[in-house]
Motif scaffolding. Structure first.
Motif, PDB file in Angstrom:
ATOM      1  N   GLN A 174     -28.634  -3.373  -0.830  1.00 49.83           N
ATOM      2  CA  GLN A 174     -29.780  -2.478  -0.860  1.00 49.83           C
ATOM      3  C   GLN A 174     -29.354  -1.144  -1.462  1.00 49.83           C
ATOM      4  O   GLN A 174     -28.220  -0.979  -1.889  1.00 49.83           O
ATOM      5  CB  GLN A 174     -30.322  -2.262   0.560  1.00 49.83           C
ATOM      6  N   GLU A 175     -30.278  -0.182  -1.471  1.00 49.20           N
ATOM      7  CA  GLU A 175     -29.958   1.131  -2.025  1.00 49.20           C
ATOM      8  C   GLU A 175     -29.188   1.994  -1.039  1.00 49.20           C
ATOM      9  O   GLU A 175     -28.853   3.135  -1.329  1.00 49.20           O
ATOM     10  CB  GLU A 175     -31.233   1.863  -2.449  1.00 49.20           C
ATOM     11  N   ILE A 176     -28.887   1.446   0.122  1.00 51.69           N
ATOM     12  CA  ILE A 176     -28.209   2.220   1.160  1.00 51.69           C
ATOM     13  C   ILE A 176     -26.925   2.890   0.667  1.00 51.69           C
ATOM     14  O   ILE A 176     -26.671   4.054   0.975  1.00 51.69           O
ATOM     15  CB  ILE A 176     -27.915   1.328   2.387  1.00 51.69           C
ATOM     16  N   PRO A 177     -26.054   2.189  -0.096  1.00 47.06           N
ATOM     17  CA  PRO A 177     -24.807   2.837  -0.526  1.00 47.06           C
ATOM     18  C   PRO A 177     -25.017   4.125  -1.299  1.00 47.06           C
ATOM     19  O   PRO A 177     -24.127   4.968  -1.355  1.00 47.06           O
ATOM     20  CB  PRO A 177     -24.157   1.767  -1.411  1.00 47.06           C
ATOM     21  N   TYR A 178     -26.192   4.296  -1.899  1.00 43.88           N
ATOM     22  CA  TYR A 178     -26.435   5.481  -2.705  1.00 43.88           C
ATOM     23  C   TYR A 178     -27.086   6.595  -1.895  1.00 43.88           C
ATOM     24  O   TYR A 178     -27.387   7.646  -2.421  1.00 43.88           O
ATOM     25  CB  TYR A 178     -27.307   5.106  -3.910  1.00 43.88           C
ATOM     26  N   GLU A 179     -27.298   6.350  -0.609  1.00 45.81           N
ATOM     27  CA  GLU A 179     -27.925   7.344   0.250  1.00 45.81           C
ATOM     28  C   GLU A 179     -26.971   7.832   1.337  1.00 45.81           C
ATOM     29  O   GLU A 179     -27.383   8.514   2.264  1.00 45.81           O
ATOM     30  CB  GLU A 179     -29.186   6.751   0.889  1.00 45.81           C
ATOM     31  N   ILE A 180     -25.708   7.469   1.245  1.00 43.34           N
ATOM     32  CA  ILE A 180     -24.751   7.881   2.262  1.00 43.34           C
ATOM     33  C   ILE A 180     -23.664   8.752   1.647  1.00 43.34           C
ATOM     34  O   ILE A 180     -23.420   8.712   0.444  1.00 43.34           O
ATOM     35  CB  ILE A 180     -24.097   6.664   2.949  1.00 43.34           C
ATOM     36  N   ASP A 181     -23.038   9.549   2.499  1.00 41.90           N
ATOM     37  CA  ASP A 181     -21.887  10.346   2.083  1.00 41.90           C
ATOM     38  C   ASP A 181     -20.617   9.561   2.395  1.00 41.90           C
ATOM     39  O   ASP A 181     -20.485   8.976   3.473  1.00 41.90           O
ATOM     40  CB  ASP A 181     -21.857  11.683   2.830  1.00 41.90           C
ATOM     41  N   HIS A 182     -19.704   9.553   1.458  1.00 44.01           N
ATOM     42  CA  HIS A 182     -18.445   8.826   1.606  1.00 44.01           C
ATOM     43  C   HIS A 182     -17.317   9.838   1.460  1.00 44.01           C
ATOM     44  O   HIS A 182     -17.185  10.475   0.415  1.00 44.01           O
ATOM     45  CB  HIS A 182     -18.370   7.744   0.522  1.00 44.01           C
ATOM     46  N   ARG A 183     -16.513   9.993   2.509  1.00 42.45           N
ATOM     47  CA  ARG A 183     -15.512  11.059   2.518  1.00 42.45           C
ATOM     48  C   ARG A 183     -14.124  10.545   2.883  1.00 42.45           C
ATOM     49  O   ARG A 183     -13.978   9.658   3.723  1.00 42.45           O
ATOM     50  CB  ARG A 183     -15.914  12.147   3.518  1.00 42.45           C
ATOM     51  N   LEU A 184     -13.134  11.135   2.236  1.00 41.22           N
ATOM     52  CA  LEU A 184     -11.745  10.901   2.612  1.00 41.22           C
ATOM     53  C   LEU A 184     -11.391  11.920   3.689  1.00 41.22           C
ATOM     54  O   LEU A 184     -11.430  13.125   3.453  1.00 41.22           O
ATOM     55  CB  LEU A 184     -10.829  11.065   1.398  1.00 41.22           C
ATOM     56  N   VAL A 185     -11.062  11.431   4.878  1.00 37.40           N
ATOM     57  CA  VAL A 185     -10.838  12.311   6.024  1.00 37.40           C
ATOM     58  C   VAL A 185      -9.354  12.571   6.262  1.00 37.40           C
ATOM     59  O   VAL A 185      -8.948  13.687   6.610  1.00 37.40           O
ATOM     60  CB  VAL A 185     -11.476  11.705   7.295  1.00 37.40           C
ATOM     61  N   ASP A 186      -8.528  11.547   6.051  1.00 34.80           N
ATOM     62  CA  ASP A 186      -7.102  11.718   6.330  1.00 34.80           C
ATOM     63  C   ASP A 186      -6.268  10.881   5.367  1.00 34.80           C
ATOM     64  O   ASP A 186      -6.661   9.772   4.983  1.00 34.80           O
ATOM     65  CB  ASP A 186      -6.793  11.309   7.778  1.00 34.80           C
ATOM     66  N   TRP A 187      -5.126  11.433   4.975  1.00 33.68           N
ATOM     67  CA  TRP A 187      -4.196  10.772   4.044  1.00 33.68           C
ATOM     68  C   TRP A 187      -2.789  11.130   4.499  1.00 33.68           C
ATOM     69  O   TRP A 187      -2.410  12.293   4.486  1.00 33.68           O
ATOM     70  CB  TRP A 187      -4.455  11.272   2.626  1.00 33.68           C
ATOM     71  N   LYS A 188      -2.028  10.131   4.924  1.00 31.26           N
ATOM     72  CA  LYS A 188      -0.722  10.447   5.497  1.00 31.26           C
ATOM     73  C   LYS A 188       0.325   9.402   5.111  1.00 31.26           C
ATOM     74  O   LYS A 188       0.106   8.196   5.229  1.00 31.26           O
ATOM     75  CB  LYS A 188      -0.832  10.514   7.024  1.00 31.26           C
ATOM     76  N   ASP A 189       1.467   9.892   4.613  1.00 30.06           N
ATOM     77  CA  ASP A 189       2.613   9.025   4.351  1.00 30.06           C
ATOM     78  C   ASP A 189       3.382   8.849   5.657  1.00 30.06           C
ATOM     79  O   ASP A 189       3.822   9.836   6.270  1.00 30.06           O
ATOM     80  CB  ASP A 189       3.525   9.658   3.296  1.00 30.06           C
ATOM     81  N   LEU A 190       3.559   7.613   6.080  1.00 34.31           N
ATOM     82  CA  LEU A 190       4.235   7.334   7.337  1.00 34.31           C
ATOM     83  C   LEU A 190       5.735   7.131   7.124  1.00 34.31           C
ATOM     84  O   LEU A 190       6.199   6.885   6.004  1.00 34.31           O
ATOM     85  CB  LEU A 190       3.614   6.096   7.990  1.00 34.31           C
ATOM     86  N   ARG A 191       6.484   7.237   8.190  1.00 42.57           N
ATOM     87  CA  ARG A 191       7.948   7.175   8.107  1.00 42.57           C
ATOM     88  C   ARG A 191       8.459   5.841   7.582  1.00 42.57           C
ATOM     89  O   ARG A 191       9.520   5.777   6.963  1.00 42.57           O
ATOM     90  CB  ARG A 191       8.552   7.441   9.493  1.00 42.57           C
ATOM     91  N   ASP A 192       7.707   4.772   7.844  1.00 41.84           N
ATOM     92  CA  ASP A 192       8.160   3.452   7.400  1.00 41.84           C
ATOM     93  C   ASP A 192       7.822   3.182   5.936  1.00 41.84           C
ATOM     94  O   ASP A 192       8.020   2.078   5.434  1.00 41.84           O
ATOM     95  CB  ASP A 192       7.572   2.358   8.287  1.00 41.84           C
ATOM     96  N   GLY A 193       7.290   4.202   5.235  1.00 40.97           N
ATOM     97  CA  GLY A 193       6.964   4.044   3.825  1.00 40.97           C
ATOM     98  C   GLY A 193       5.539   3.596   3.566  1.00 40.97           C
ATOM     99  O   GLY A 193       5.105   3.530   2.408  1.00 40.97           O
ATOM    100  N   SER A 194       4.806   3.288   4.621  1.00 39.08           N
ATOM    101  CA  SER A 194       3.419   2.859   4.452  1.00 39.08           C
ATOM    102  C   SER A 194       2.498   4.076   4.350  1.00 39.08           C
ATOM    103  O   SER A 194       2.924   5.220   4.519  1.00 39.08           O
ATOM    104  CB  SER A 194       2.990   1.962   5.613  1.00 39.08           C
ATOM    105  N   LEU A 195       1.239   3.800   4.088  1.00 43.82           N
ATOM    106  CA  LEU A 195       0.269   4.865   3.853  1.00 43.82           C
ATOM    107  C   LEU A 195      -0.927   4.684   4.778  1.00 43.82           C
ATOM    108  O   LEU A 195      -1.494   3.597   4.872  1.00 43.82           O
ATOM    109  CB  LEU A 195      -0.190   4.817   2.391  1.00 43.82           C
ATOM    110  N   ARG A 196      -1.292   5.754   5.484  1.00 39.00           N
ATOM    111  CA  ARG A 196      -2.467   5.722   6.358  1.00 39.00           C
ATOM    112  C   ARG A 196      -3.610   6.455   5.670  1.00 39.00           C
ATOM    113  O   ARG A 196      -3.476   7.617   5.275  1.00 39.00           O
ATOM    114  CB  ARG A 196      -2.172   6.389   7.697  1.00 39.00           C
ATOM    115  N   ILE A 197      -4.744   5.758   5.506  1.00 39.64           N
ATOM    116  CA  ILE A 197      -5.915   6.330   4.848  1.00 39.64           C
ATOM    117  C   ILE A 197      -7.113   6.187   5.781  1.00 39.64           C
ATOM    118  O   ILE A 197      -7.402   5.089   6.258  1.00 39.64           O
ATOM    119  CB  ILE A 197      -6.227   5.608   3.520  1.00 39.64           C
ATOM    120  N   GLU A 198      -7.791   7.286   6.032  1.00 37.87           N
ATOM    121  CA  GLU A 198      -9.000   7.230   6.852  1.00 37.87           C
ATOM    122  C   GLU A 198     -10.180   7.764   6.050  1.00 37.87           C
ATOM    123  O   GLU A 198     -10.128   8.857   5.495  1.00 37.87           O
ATOM    124  CB  GLU A 198      -8.844   8.043   8.136  1.00 37.87           C
TER     125      GLU A 198
END
Length: 248
Positions: A174-198
């Motif tokens: 539906q057209e819903i995706p074009y009526e919402i706000d999409h935001r990057l809230v958190d971006w963090k490099d973790l100690r084990d080399g992985s990446l946390r994205i919220e």
């Protein structure tokens, strides 16, 4: 009627910028949340050495869109001394009568702004080698503006947003995706080399939130799983993607 435009940017077989779809309303005016993207695209048109105008020739023959025709004519109206422009007819594999392709070529033959016209099938691959060869011929050897083997954090953040939004578009039609706000809230490099994205989706209505979440969280869960897998492939590292849907 709505029109979607998809753009893929590839580098050495790795997707470095995910698909962007631009949605136009029936009136032809852009939906609010992508207006800035369209303006940004137009502002960057003259920055490139070669500009490719790609359109769906099958749709042009069956359901011609005056907006697309105007765009083709506008971009090819006259030669640009600082930029080469080519016209690319895609989805030729869907055309049964090849003489119809010649009719389209004839329609745009007087546009002096296009140096070449290519007929391709992105799905079947026909004509793609010729297009690639042409682009390689136009490539100018010069120092890289940025390290070609390094992906900046800002680019990675943009990719993460685009990948998630593309998966959203695949699952919510539906057209819903074009009526919402999409935001990057958190971006963090973790100690084990992985990446946390919220990332958060902010909806206007509770009914929209329910559609996006799905029964027992099934829809947003599927979106997250598919996006997480794609991001892991792009970034070549483990990714922990967290998606939340909230009311504004």
């Amino acid at each position: 009627m709505q029109m979607a435009v998809a753009l893929h940017v590839l580098q050495v077989g790795t997707q470095v910028a995910a698909v962007s779809r631009l949605m136009l309303k029936k009136s032809g005016y852009p939906a609010r949340d992508i207006k800035a993207r369209i303006e940004s695209a137009w502002n960057s048109v003259n920055l490139y050495d070669v500009l490719i105008i790609i359109f769906d020739v099958h749709r042009h023959l069956t359901r011609p869109d005056s907006r697309v025709i105007r765009l083709i004519e506008r971009m090819g109206s006259e030669p640009n001394l600082k930029q080469k422009r080519i016209l690319c007819m895609n989805k030729v594999d869907l055309i049964e009568k090849k003489k119809d392709l010649l009719k389209v070529s004839e329609q745009f033959k007087d546009l002096q702004g296009y140096e070449r016209v290519f007929m391709i099938s992105g799905l079947k691959g026909s004509g793609v080698k010729d297009l690639s060869a042409y682009l390689m011929e136009q490539a100018t050897e010069r120092p890289w503006d940025e390290d070609p083997f390094t992906m900046s954090e800002e680019v990675m953040k943009n990719i993460s947003l685009e990948v998630v939004r593309e998966r959203l578009l695949d699952h919510v039609h539906q057209e819903i995706p074009y009526e919402i706000d999409h935001r990057l809230v958190d971006w963090k490099d973790l100690r084990d080399g992985s990446l946390r994205i919220e990332q958060h989706f902010l909806t206007q209505k509770e009914s929209q939130r329910k559609i996006l979440v799905g029964k027992n969280g099934s829809k947003i869960g599927r979106i997250g799983m598919e996006a997480n897998e794609q991001l892991r492939s792009i970034f070549k590292r483990n990714v922990h993607l967290i998606l939340q849907v909230r009311l504004k």
